[in-house]
Design a protein around this motif. Sequence first.
Motif, short mmCIF file in Angstrom:
data_model
loop_
_atom_site.label_atom_id
_atom_site.label_comp_id
_atom_site.label_asym_id
_atom_site.label_seq_id
_atom_site.Cartn_x
_atom_site.Cartn_y
_atom_site.Cartn_z
N LYS A 175 0.84 -1.19 0.00
CA LYS A 175 0.00 0.00 0.00
C LYS A 175 0.88 1.24 0.00
CE LYS A 175 -3.63 -2.28 2.57
NZ LYS A 175 -4.42 -2.29 3.78
N ASP A 201 0.85 -3.11 8.32
CA ASP A 201 1.27 -3.48 6.97
C ASP A 201 2.78 -3.73 6.91
OD1 ASP A 201 0.63 -3.92 4.21
OD2 ASP A 201 1.53 -1.97 3.75
N TYR A 214 1.22 4.92 1.43
CA TYR A 214 0.73 5.82 2.47
C TYR A 214 1.35 7.18 2.26
CZ TYR A 214 -0.72 1.51 4.69
OH TYR A 214 -1.30 0.31 4.95
N ASN A 230 -1.69 2.95 12.77
CA ASN A 230 -1.77 1.52 13.10
C ASN A 230 -1.80 0.66 11.84
OD1 ASN A 230 -1.73 1.83 15.87
ND2 ASN A 230 -3.95 1.92 16.05
N GLU A 231 -2.50 1.13 10.83
CA GLU A 231 -2.56 0.39 9.56
C GLU A 231 -1.19 0.33 8.89
OE1 GLU A 231 -4.77 0.72 5.26
OE2 GLU A 231 -5.79 1.59 6.99
N LYS A 242 -5.67 5.39 13.58
CA LYS A 242 -6.02 4.24 12.73
C LYS A 242 -5.08 4.13 11.55
CE LYS A 242 -10.95 4.16 13.80
NZ LYS A 242 -12.29 4.42 13.27
#
Length: 80
Positions: A3, A33, A5, A28-29, A25
């Motif tokens: 992903k 990941d 970011y 944390n994601e 959030k």
Amino acid sequence: MDKYYSYTDFLKAVGQSKKVNEAEKLLNEIYLDLFLNRIQRTYREEQLVVLIDQALDEKDECAFHLYASELEMLHRDASE
């Protein structure tokens, strides 16, 4: 990392005082990941070492080169 970011997206999430949970959030994601990618890469590296050893034991030059090149690519990607 699978992903993408954006630092800008993170700052937007942090900048919204009523949406502090959104920033948490997102962070944390990102960490999750990164952690999962690290586990997958480590597991694959361990598999490749076993496969390389087997190829050497069986004197399978083609398999050795295949697994060694994949291991080299994993190491190269990890160092970037």
